[in-house]
Design a protein around this motif. Sequence first.
Motif, PDB file in Angstrom:
ATOM      1  N   ASN A  31       2.770  51.031  61.063  1.00  0.00           N
ATOM      2  CA  ASN A  31       1.861  50.845  59.927  1.00  0.00           C
ATOM      3  C   ASN A  31       1.032  49.908  60.114  1.00  0.00           C
ATOM      4  O   ASN A  31       0.644  49.161  61.378  1.00  0.00           O
ATOM      5  CB  ASN A  31       2.711  50.231  58.766  1.00  0.00           C
ATOM      6  CG  ASN A  31       3.331  49.089  58.800  1.00  0.00           C
ATOM      7  OD1 ASN A  31       2.487  47.885  58.861  1.00  0.00           O
ATOM      8  ND2 ASN A  31       4.602  49.015  59.119  1.00  0.00           N
ATOM      9  N   GLN A  33      -1.580  46.634  58.228  1.00  0.00           N
ATOM     10  CA  GLN A  33      -1.506  45.786  57.192  1.00  0.00           C
ATOM     11  C   GLN A  33      -2.951  45.086  57.021  1.00  0.00           C
ATOM     12  O   GLN A  33      -3.435  44.545  58.022  1.00  0.00           O
ATOM     13  CB  GLN A  33      -0.452  44.738  57.067  1.00  0.00           C
ATOM     14  CG  GLN A  33       1.075  45.488  57.416  1.00  0.00           C
ATOM     15  CD  GLN A  33       2.267  44.661  57.284  1.00  0.00           C
ATOM     16  OE1 GLN A  33       2.073  43.397  56.855  1.00  0.00           O
ATOM     17  NE2 GLN A  33       3.299  45.117  58.089  1.00  0.00           N
ATOM     18  N   LEU A  48      -0.446  47.499  52.688  1.00  0.00           N
ATOM     19  CA  LEU A  48       0.258  47.985  54.025  1.00  0.00           C
ATOM     20  C   LEU A  48       0.082  49.582  53.527  1.00  0.00           C
ATOM     21  O   LEU A  48       0.381  50.240  52.572  1.00  0.00           O
ATOM     22  CB  LEU A  48       1.768  47.939  54.003  1.00  0.00           C
ATOM     23  CG  LEU A  48       2.662  48.158  55.053  1.00  0.00           C
ATOM     24  CD1 LEU A  48       3.679  47.249  55.330  1.00  0.00           C
ATOM     25  CD2 LEU A  48       3.101  49.730  54.747  1.00  0.00           C
ATOM     26  N   VAL A  92       1.409  47.261  63.126  1.00  0.00           N
ATOM     27  CA  VAL A  92       2.648  47.114  63.703  1.00  0.00           C
ATOM     28  C   VAL A  92       2.764  48.281  64.678  1.00  0.00           C
ATOM     29  O   VAL A  92       2.601  49.586  64.150  1.00  0.00           O
ATOM     30  CB  VAL A  92       3.778  47.053  62.564  1.00  0.00           C
ATOM     31  CG1 VAL A  92       5.183  47.483  63.100  1.00  0.00           C
ATOM     32  CG2 VAL A  92       3.704  46.018  61.841  1.00  0.00           C
ATOM     33  N   LEU A  99       3.662  41.934  63.896  1.00  0.00           N
ATOM     34  CA  LEU A  99       2.224  42.247  63.599  1.00  0.00           C
ATOM     35  C   LEU A  99       1.162  41.740  64.618  1.00  0.00           C
ATOM     36  O   LEU A  99       1.754  40.770  65.189  1.00  0.00           O
ATOM     37  CB  LEU A  99       1.791  41.376  62.336  1.00  0.00           C
ATOM     38  CG  LEU A  99       2.511  41.700  60.844  1.00  0.00           C
ATOM     39  CD1 LEU A  99       2.026  40.669  59.942  1.00  0.00           C
ATOM     40  CD2 LEU A  99       2.361  42.986  60.668  1.00  0.00           C
TER      41      LEU A  99
END
Lengths: 111, 112
Positions: A31, A33, A48, A92, A99
């Motif tokens: 993902n 963010q 996100l 990620v 992160l």
Amino acid sequence: SQQGEEDPQALSIQEGENATMNCSYKTSINNLQWYRQNSGRGLVHLILIRSNEREKHSGRLRVTLDTSKKSSSLLITASRAADTASYFCAAVMEYGNKLVFGAGTILRVKS
Amino acid sequence: DAMVIQNPRYQVTQFGKPVTLSCSQTLNHNVMYWYQQKSSQAPKLLFHYYDKDFNNEADTPDNFQSRRPNTSFCFLDIRSPGLGDAAMYLCATSRDPGYEQYFGPGTRLTVT
């Protein structure tokens, strides 16, 4: 090394205008963010977006994700002086759990 | 309100004098992180705890250590601070790895 690169490094706009920030990353992600940081403060999570999503909205925020180009963008519509802050993307990785931040974009909204 | 608290907000220490920064959370999150952020730079992850499992980043200096005595608290110990360790130190939590992170307000460390 940083996963994400952001552009522009700095952006100055008038109140009411839209602000667009771009982020690129290097490897496959789970993902991505976006965070905001006001001067001298901690980061605040904004949104996100998962690797199987292409677009996501939250209030005046719109985030897009293009996994084929390994890039994402954050659009803030109808900006306000209170939006003045640094904005960071953070990826990620697909097989990771942390992160990795981009260098950030400094946004200044003039009233 | 559930939150991440860091104390102190500002810390001044002398070169070589050990210092401890603290972080507590009321979110009951499994993961706690420590980041170092220098002026106009992105946060740099130092280490994180996933429950009791400690994960150190490869490039984190040995001078930096961490303790997590229970779910709520996490400490950053700098054994012998150098001038280059002056920075903002951010604590963050997440429910699980890879989820959104919740940051504390940070502790600004000055080394004299």
